[in-house]
Design a protein around this motif. Structure first.
Motif, PDB file in Angstrom:
ATOM      1  N   GLU A 150       0.825  -1.207   0.160  1.00 54.52           N
ATOM      2  CA  GLU A 150       0.067   0.001   0.055  1.00 54.52           C
ATOM      3  C   GLU A 150       0.743   1.325   0.048  1.00 54.52           C
ATOM      4  O   GLU A 150       1.653   1.454   0.896  1.00 54.52           O
ATOM      5  N   ASP A 197       2.058   8.656   6.856  1.00 50.87           N
ATOM      6  CA  ASP A 197       1.993   7.293   6.037  1.00 50.87           C
ATOM      7  C   ASP A 197       2.960   7.242   4.780  1.00 50.87           C
ATOM      8  O   ASP A 197       2.891   8.380   3.905  1.00 50.87           O
ATOM      9  N   VAL A 198       3.732   6.405   4.770  1.00 53.94           N
ATOM     10  CA  VAL A 198       4.594   6.297   3.793  1.00 53.94           C
ATOM     11  C   VAL A 198       4.130   5.054   2.753  1.00 53.94           C
ATOM     12  O   VAL A 198       4.006   4.975   1.713  1.00 53.94           O
ATOM     13  N   VAL A 199       4.330   3.776   3.505  1.00 51.00           N
ATOM     14  CA  VAL A 199       4.301   2.467   2.610  1.00 51.00           C
ATOM     15  C   VAL A 199       3.675   1.320   3.490  1.00 51.00           C
ATOM     16  O   VAL A 199       4.584   1.425   4.795  1.00 51.00           O
ATOM     17  N   THR A 200       3.280   0.463   3.235  1.00 51.96           N
ATOM     18  CA  THR A 200       2.965  -0.647   4.039  1.00 51.96           C
ATOM     19  C   THR A 200       3.113  -2.159   3.044  1.00 51.96           C
ATOM     20  O   THR A 200       2.702  -2.155   2.089  1.00 51.96           O
ATOM     21  N   ALA A 207       4.203   9.693  -0.258  1.00 53.25           N
ATOM     22  CA  ALA A 207       5.745  10.074   0.053  1.00 53.25           C
ATOM     23  C   ALA A 207       6.695   8.794  -0.439  1.00 53.25           C
ATOM     24  O   ALA A 207       7.943   8.482  -0.227  1.00 53.25           O
ATOM     25  N   ILE A 246      11.907   6.643  -0.694  1.00 58.08           N
ATOM     26  CA  ILE A 246      10.877   7.501  -0.301  1.00 58.08           C
ATOM     27  C   ILE A 246      11.197   9.048   0.070  1.00 58.08           C
ATOM     28  O   ILE A 246      12.521   9.319  -0.111  1.00 58.08           O
ATOM     29  N   ARG A 247      10.232   9.945   0.087  1.00 59.85           N
ATOM     30  CA  ARG A 247      10.639  11.314   0.144  1.00 59.85           C
ATOM     31  C   ARG A 247      10.346  11.680   1.831  1.00 59.85           C
ATOM     32  O   ARG A 247       9.454  11.201   2.488  1.00 59.85           O
ATOM     33  N   GLY A 274       6.273  15.665   0.827  1.00 60.01           N
ATOM     34  CA  GLY A 274       6.200  14.406   0.961  1.00 60.01           C
ATOM     35  C   GLY A 274       5.051  14.244   1.795  1.00 60.01           C
ATOM     36  O   GLY A 274       4.388  12.837   1.979  1.00 60.01           O
TER      37      GLY A 274
END
Lengths: 107, 140
Positions: free
Chosen positions: A64, B86-89, A68, B105-106, B140
């Protein structure tokens, strides 16, 4: 959106049960929705929000993504290859478009 | 990274948000909201999560981050100092050989990356690392 190009590089498994490293990259601006244009107006969010990697229909990784994640999203991970077959990689765009790539494993 | 410092950071962030200092979009969640959305309010213990990220990132637009937690079903990355934490899961399926993921990532500014892992027994583990950012990633 137009011109989105996925690229994948996957190690070749030599026998059943091997672990292979997977690297994926896709061209996409990943507009976060938090940037402003020259007139000070917010540029609407437009990202790839989900990425999945499956092998012969079984899930390897389900990601997901949020704003960012950098432009041209890159992922690297490890998969088990239980038998000959193929990987399917799928990217889901905010605009409804879906991009796919595959990689065959024969040994 | 100690808990007291993180708590102070969260408090400072919330205060700044209330004062309207931080740019926030309508959908942006606070860090503690984002964490409880992942854990369902359960406590996380420190350890068991490996973060590989640079100490100093010259370009906040693309910071390489790798996370690994042996036996984790899911791993989430938060950027504590971004407008949206939140960035990533990563959710690992039956054919994930290792619970490991690497991406770019930023980061808007110098801040802590907080990584939490949901283990297969339903418990949560976490780790944090500061990344100093020379030039911030926009939005970001």
């Amino acid at each position: 959106m137009e011109g989105v190009r996925p690229r994948v590089r996957v190690d070749s498994a030599a026998e059943a049960g091997d672990i292979v490293e997977v690297k994926t990259l896709i061209s996409h601006p990943m507009e976060s929705g938090l940037r402003r244009d020259g007139d000070g107006e917010l540029i609407p969010r437009h990202i790839i929000n989900r990425f999945t990697a499956e092998y012969n229909g079984e899930m390897v990784l389900d990601v997901e993504m949020h704003g960012a994640i950098s432009t041209n999203p890159y992922f690297e991970f490890d998969a088990t290859v239980p038998e000959p077959g193929s990987f399917t990689f799928t990217w889901y765009d905010d605009d409804g478009d879906v991009y796919t790539a595959t990689d065959d494993q024969s040994f | 990274m100690n808990l007291t410092r993180r708590q102070a950071l969260i408090t400072a962030l919330s205060a700044a948000a209330v004062a309207g200092i931080l740019p926030r979009s309508a959908s942006a969640q606070s860090l503690d909201e984002a964490i409880s959305a992942f854990t369902g309010g359960a406590e996380a213990t420190e350890g068991g999560v490996i973060i590989t990220a640079p100490e100093i990132a010259e370009n906040g637009n693309t910071v390489p981050v790798e996370v690994e937690a042996e036996g984790a079903a899911r791993i989430i990355i938060f950027a504590a100092g971004n407008p949206n934490p939140d960035v990533v899961t990563f959710a690992f399926g039956p054919l994930a050989a290792v619970s490991r993921g690497s991406t770019r990532i930023r980061l808007a500014e110098t801040q802590d990356i907080i990584v939490m892992a949901e283990m297969s027994d339903g418990s949560y583990q976490m780790a944090a690392q500061e990344v100093k950012v020379t030039i911030g990633g926009c939005g970001g």
